[in-house]
Scaffold this active site. Structure first.
Site, short mmCIF file in Angstrom:
data_model
loop_
_atom_site.label_atom_id
_atom_site.label_comp_id
_atom_site.label_asym_id
_atom_site.label_seq_id
_atom_site.Cartn_x
_atom_site.Cartn_y
_atom_site.Cartn_z
N LYS A 191 70.08 5.35 14.01
CA LYS A 191 70.66 5.26 15.36
C LYS A 191 71.77 6.28 15.60
O LYS A 191 72.11 6.58 16.74
CB LYS A 191 71.16 3.85 15.64
CG LYS A 191 70.00 2.88 15.89
CD LYS A 191 70.32 1.89 16.99
CE LYS A 191 69.11 1.05 17.35
NZ LYS A 191 68.64 0.23 16.20
N SER B 176 73.24 -5.20 18.90
CA SER B 176 73.30 -6.22 17.85
C SER B 176 73.77 -5.59 16.55
O SER B 176 73.76 -6.22 15.52
CB SER B 176 71.93 -6.86 17.66
OG SER B 176 70.98 -5.87 17.35
N ASP C 22 48.08 11.00 8.06
CA ASP C 22 46.99 10.23 8.68
C ASP C 22 47.54 9.08 9.52
O ASP C 22 46.93 8.66 10.50
CB ASP C 22 46.07 9.66 7.60
CG ASP C 22 45.39 10.77 6.81
OD1 ASP C 22 44.79 11.66 7.45
OD2 ASP C 22 45.49 10.78 5.57
N GLU D 259 56.66 -4.93 14.42
CA GLU D 259 57.67 -5.88 14.89
C GLU D 259 57.73 -7.10 13.98
O GLU D 259 56.75 -7.42 13.31
CB GLU D 259 57.25 -6.44 16.26
CG GLU D 259 57.26 -5.47 17.37
CD GLU D 259 56.77 -6.13 18.65
OE1 GLU D 259 57.50 -6.03 19.64
OE2 GLU D 259 55.68 -6.71 18.66
N GLY E 156 58.86 -12.11 17.08
CA GLY E 156 59.19 -11.43 18.35
C GLY E 156 58.20 -10.32 18.63
O GLY E 156 58.54 -9.14 18.60
N ASP F 214 56.79 -9.14 21.28
CA ASP F 214 56.66 -8.75 22.69
C ASP F 214 56.03 -7.37 22.86
O ASP F 214 55.30 -7.14 23.82
CB ASP F 214 58.03 -8.77 23.38
CG ASP F 214 59.00 -7.81 22.73
OD1 ASP F 214 59.43 -8.09 21.60
OD2 ASP F 214 59.31 -6.76 23.32
N SER G 145 64.17 2.47 8.37
CA SER G 145 65.05 2.78 9.50
C SER G 145 66.54 2.55 9.22
O SER G 145 67.38 3.12 9.91
CB SER G 145 64.61 1.99 10.73
OG SER G 145 64.47 0.63 10.42
C1 LIG Z 1 67.60 -0.47 16.19
C2 LIG Z 1 66.84 -0.54 14.93
C3 LIG Z 1 65.44 -0.58 14.93
C4 LIG Z 1 64.63 -0.63 16.20
O1 LIG Z 1 64.82 0.52 16.98
P1 LIG Z 1 64.40 0.57 18.51
O2 LIG Z 1 64.66 1.95 18.94
O3 LIG Z 1 65.22 -0.45 19.23
O4 LIG Z 1 62.95 0.20 18.56
C5 LIG Z 1 64.80 -0.57 13.71
N1 LIG Z 1 65.49 -0.56 12.54
C6 LIG Z 1 66.82 -0.53 12.50
C7 LIG Z 1 67.49 -0.51 11.19
C8 LIG Z 1 67.55 -0.51 13.70
O5 LIG Z 1 68.88 -0.48 13.65
#
Ligand SMILES: *Cc1c(COP(=O)(O)O)cnc(C)c1O
Length: 321
Positions: free
Chosen positions: A56, A81, A175, A207, A211, A213, A307
């Site tokens: 982020k 969050s 791939d 997801e 959740g 969605d 992420s």
């Molecule tokens: C925010 C976040 C996501 C999801 O990202 P989006 O852009 O809201 O889809 C996934 N993994 C981590 C660690 C995050 O902080």
């Protein structure tokens, strides 16, 4: 309604050049054990090693670096969050911009402390009863701040896409690519990068099962809203995709998978035990889904975006027991 301006791959490239001086170049890790478990060759893009512990930081920097002088002087407000809050707070601190962060009262303690530690002013709200977007808009108006939302913003999407861009540049075409999905900034940006740099690559969002969605939205062809899901994947507790992220996802993403919390704990344990890395539950979504698709992935080269790695270490210890 104002006209929506969608980001393109050119915006991902511009973001990449703009934010590079401030970023950690995160490693791409491989693991023979992971490959034999999944029956394919996996390249893990490790954004748990990004500054502040998640991808982020990329979107936040890309947005703040484009503020004009008046916006810089007045400051930024964000609701989150957790990781978006830390990202905005750190990017703002580096650029000398005042930051106000609206966080849920039950956000992980480590994330609240880190946001404060980066110099952000924290305003708390109840995530089950109050509308954070409305609180954000009110504070922005009253104090003349610029609101930067966590995912539905062209500069955020373009910034988040730079992680997948780096992955393709480092390992070549793939791939398939598995991407954790909350509001869809990371997935939309990754899909833009894949469409240009690896056009044959199937891009999957993942997801939490509680959740789904995004999965419902993709199948229905319109944005589905849900209640705040109860899951350990706190970075993906979003209630809906965005006006910008959904159309990009609908156009470029092959499908959206889900993973149960128990599978996220298994993946967290695998990362810690076998790869010696700490990954937060949301960061495990991509790998957990890949392990459910071993039939269709056999022998393929796939990318998994890890992420983030921001997890309360006492909670982490609890899950490992
Ligand atoms: C925010 C976040 C996501 C999801 O990202 P989006 O852009 O809201 O889809 C996934 N993994 C981590 C660690 C995050 O902080």
């Amino acid at each position: 309604m104002t006209e929506l301006i969608f980001p393109t791959f050119a915006d991902v490239e511009a973001a990449s050049a703009r934010i590079a001086p401030y970023l950690n170049r995160t490693p791409v890790l491989t693991s023979r054990t992971a490959d034999s478990l999944a029956g394919c060759q996996i390249f893990f893009k490790c954004e748990n090693y990004q500054r502040m512990g998640a991808f982020k930081f990329r979107g936040a920097l890309n947005a703040l670096l484009q503020f004009n002088d008046a916006q810089k002087a007045a400051g930024v407000v964000a609701f989150s969050s957790g990781n978006h809050a830390q990202a905005i707070a750190l990017a703002a601190k580096i650029l000398g911009i005042p930051a106000t962060i609206i966080m849920p009262h039950d956000a992980p303690a480590a994330k609240v402390a880190a946001t404060r530690g980066y110099g952000g002013k924290v305003v708390e709200y109840n995530r089950y009863s109050e509308d954070r977007e409305q609180i954000g808009r009110e504070i922005a108006q009253r104090e003349g701040l610029t609101l930067i939302p966590p995912y539905d913003h062209a500069d955020i999407i373009a910034g988040q896409g730079t992680a997948a861009k780096e992955l393709f540049e480092e390992v070549g075409e793939l791939d398939a690519l598995f991407v954790p999905l909350g509001g869809g900034g990371l997935l939309a940006g990754s899909a833009l990068a894949a469409a240009t740099l690896s056009p044959g690559c199937k891009v999957y969002g993942v997801e939490p099962e509680a959740g789904n969605d995004g999965q419902q939205s993709l199948r229905l062809g319109e944005i589905v809203h849900i209640e705040t899901p109860k899951t350990i994947a706190d970075g993906a507790q979003t209630q809906h995709l965005g006006q910008l992220t959904f159309p990009i996802i609908a156009k470029h993403v092959t499908d959206i998978h889900t993973a149960q919390d128990i599978a996220l704990v298994d993946a967290m344990r695998f990362f810690a035990e076998r790869m010696k890395i700490v990954v937060e539950p949301t960061g495990c979504l991509g790998f957990a889904a890949a392990l459910q698709q071993t039939e269709s992935l056999r022998g393929k080269r796939i990318g998994v975006i890890i992420s983030g790695g921001n997890v309360d270490i006492s909670k982490f210890a609890g899950w490992m027991q």
